[in-house]
Write an enzyme that holds these catalytic residues in place. Structure first.
Site, short mmCIF file in Angstrom:
data_model
loop_
_atom_site.label_atom_id
_atom_site.label_comp_id
_atom_site.label_asym_id
_atom_site.label_seq_id
_atom_site.Cartn_x
_atom_site.Cartn_y
_atom_site.Cartn_z
CG ASP A 26 -2.30 0.60 0.91
OD1 ASP A 26 -2.41 1.35 -0.06
OD2 ASP A 26 -3.26 0.37 1.68
CD1 TRP A 66 -4.77 3.45 -3.42
CD2 TRP A 66 -3.74 5.26 -2.60
NE1 TRP A 66 -4.46 3.19 -2.11
CE2 TRP A 66 -3.83 4.28 -1.58
CE3 TRP A 66 -3.13 6.47 -2.31
CZ2 TRP A 66 -3.32 4.50 -0.29
CZ3 TRP A 66 -2.63 6.68 -1.03
CH2 TRP A 66 -2.74 5.71 -0.04
N GLY A 67 -3.62 4.70 -8.62
CA GLY A 67 -3.60 5.39 -9.91
C GLY A 67 -2.58 4.67 -10.79
CG ASP A 71 -9.60 2.36 -0.96
OD1 ASP A 71 -8.57 2.29 -1.66
OD2 ASP A 71 -9.60 2.25 0.28
C1 GLA Z 1 -6.02 1.56 1.41
C2 GLA Z 1 -6.17 0.57 0.27
C3 GLA Z 1 -7.31 -0.38 0.57
C4 GLA Z 1 -7.05 -1.10 1.86
C5 GLA Z 1 -6.86 -0.07 2.98
C6 GLA Z 1 -6.44 -0.73 4.28
O1 GLA Z 1 -7.12 2.41 1.48
O2 GLA Z 1 -6.37 1.23 -0.95
O3 GLA Z 1 -7.48 -1.31 -0.48
O4 GLA Z 1 -5.94 -1.92 1.74
O5 GLA Z 1 -5.86 0.88 2.63
O6 GLA Z 1 -6.25 0.16 5.31
#
Ligand code: GLA
Length: 427
Positions: free
Chosen positions: A179, A214-215, A235
């Site tokens: 992450d 995230w992108g 998400d």
């Molecule tokens: C981020 C990720 C999610 C999940 C959460 C866990 O938001 O994008 O998919 O793993 O963290 O805290």
């Protein structure tokens, strides 16, 4: 360009050596007239070694704890989920990864810096869970973060990459989601993900590497040498608008996907209760068409038969797992209003397509596609409905279906006479 040879993971090789019969105890003289056999020359059979490149040659299929359970995870949940993956028929349908997301850790590393699981949630440690999951013919995934803290506030891997990769490899982890929370001051996303990628490869254990930044990270990931998949969006939520927005965003980088390097539009929401079964069928169809990882995000222990039927639909999964690994995209030049859409994915074979007629509008709609807009020759093509698992017949030039609001029709279109490989007989 990186020309370094890629790591080949060591695993026991089963080499079958065929030799001629060499006799047993004592020497037997065959009776006169018994035919004699010339021993075959020795031959060896070597299975394909597991390499970074073939570890996710089709989109990974599994389950992840986050969408439904958030931080409410435990050894019991993971074991029961593995059991349910089998009893529901998901394992038989191709699912194999049982993935623990955030919040599995103790709040601090131990004295020598090693990550420890939360003793209340995982009283027997993670290796015991991995052993259980492996004993069921499944694989275990886990979550780490490239910064100083995970998104849930647990220890991040920044500066500990080699140690953490070694720790999870020693536990028998098969898949790791990395992450993007709390990046260290002055750190770089490219460096941090590359450092962990190298640390994982150096363990010698085949571990699928799932980037979660995230992108679309950029074309530097498209070689497939950094990660097997990368999150393309923020998400997912269990709403129709979220699904459609994520689908559109994930399409932008379609050209960069391929075997062992996939765009990841996030885990599935199928069965989580916010949508109708029609909408969940559309969700699953579009993720299949986009060659997305199929990572279920619901409670597998209590799901309805309708949810099982969606998650295990064999001909939809076959579209997703097609060995060419081409991500399907929106087809241009179609008639009709903006909201009813046609999407298409090239499948292996000659002139074969998976086609989704997707109705994003609030009313039932007739949606049409012409073969020419799919890049297929004009003339007849056979059409099969992949949800109904029914051949619909051969159609000249195109096909029209009535599609409910927020629903799909998924068909396989094969030009007649064009879907068999041409075999040239030996002279
Ligand atoms: C981020 C990720 C999610 C999940 C959460 C866990 O938001 O994008 O998919 O793993 O963290 O805290």
């Amino acid at each position: 360009m990186n020309t370094r040879p890629l790591k080949t993971f060591s695993r026991p090789l089963f080499v079958f050596i065929l030799t001629g019969f060499t006799g047993g105890c004592g020497i037997l003289t065959p009776p006169a007239g018994t035919p004699t056999f010339t021993p075959l020359p020795s031959a060896t059979f070597t299975p394909t070694p597991v390499t970074w490149e073939n570890l996710a040659s089709t989109p990974p299929m599994g389950w992840n704890s986050y969408n439904h359970f958030n931080c409410n995870i435990s050894e019991t949940l993971i074991k029961e989920t593995a059991d349910a993956m089998i009893t529901s028929g998901m394992r038989a349908a191709g699912y194999q990864y049982v993935n623990i997301d955030d919040c599995w850790m103790a709040s601090e590393r131990n004295a020598d810096g090693t990550l420890e699981p939360d003793p209340k949630k995982f009283p027997n440690g993670i290796k015991a869970v991995a052993d259980y999951v492996h004993s069921k013919g499944l694989k275990l995934g886990i979550y780490l973060d490239r910064g100083t803290k995970t998104c849930g506030g647990f220890p991040g891997s920044y500066g500990y990459e080699v140690q953490d990769a070694g720790t999870i490899a020693s536990w028998g982890i098969d898949y790791m989601k990395y992450d993007n929370c709390s990046p260290a001051p002055g750190s770089s996303l490219v460096t941090d993900y590359t450092t962990m990628s190298n640390a994982l490869k150096a363990t010698g254990r085949p571990i699928v590497f799932s980037m979660c930044s995230w992108g679309f990270p950029g074309s530097w990931v498209a070689s497939g040498r950094i990660a097997h998949l990368w999150r393309t969006t923020s998400d997912i939520k269990d709403t129709w608008d979220s699904l459609m927005a994520i689908m559109d965003a994930n399409s932008v980088s379609a050209a960069f996907a391929g075997p062992s390097h996939w765009n990841d539009p996030d885990m599935l929401e199928v069965g989580n209760g916010g949508l109708t079964d029609t909408e969940y069928r559309s969700h699953f169809t579009m993720w299949a068409l986009m060659a997305a990882p199929l990572i279920a995000g619901n409670d597998l222990r209590t799901m309805s038969q309708a949810t099982i039927d969606i998650l295990t639909a064999p001909e939809v999964i076959a579209v997703n797992q097609d060995p060419l690994g081409i991500q399907g995209t929106l087809v241009g030049n179609i008639e009709g209003t903006k909201k009813p859409e046609v999407w298409s994915k090239i499948l292996s074979g000659n002139n074969v397509r998976a086609v989704v007629l997707l109705n994003r509008s609030d009313q039932t709609a007739d949606i049409s596609i012409k073969w020419i807009d799919l890049g297929l020759p004009s003339g007849p093509a056979s059409v099969r409905d992949l949800w109904l698992r029914t051949d619909l017949g051969a159609f000249e030039n195109g096909y029209t279906a009535t599609v409910p609001s927020h629903g799909v029709v998924l068909i396989r279109v094969a030009s007649v006479g064009g879907d068999m490989p041409t075999v040239t007989p030996a002279p």
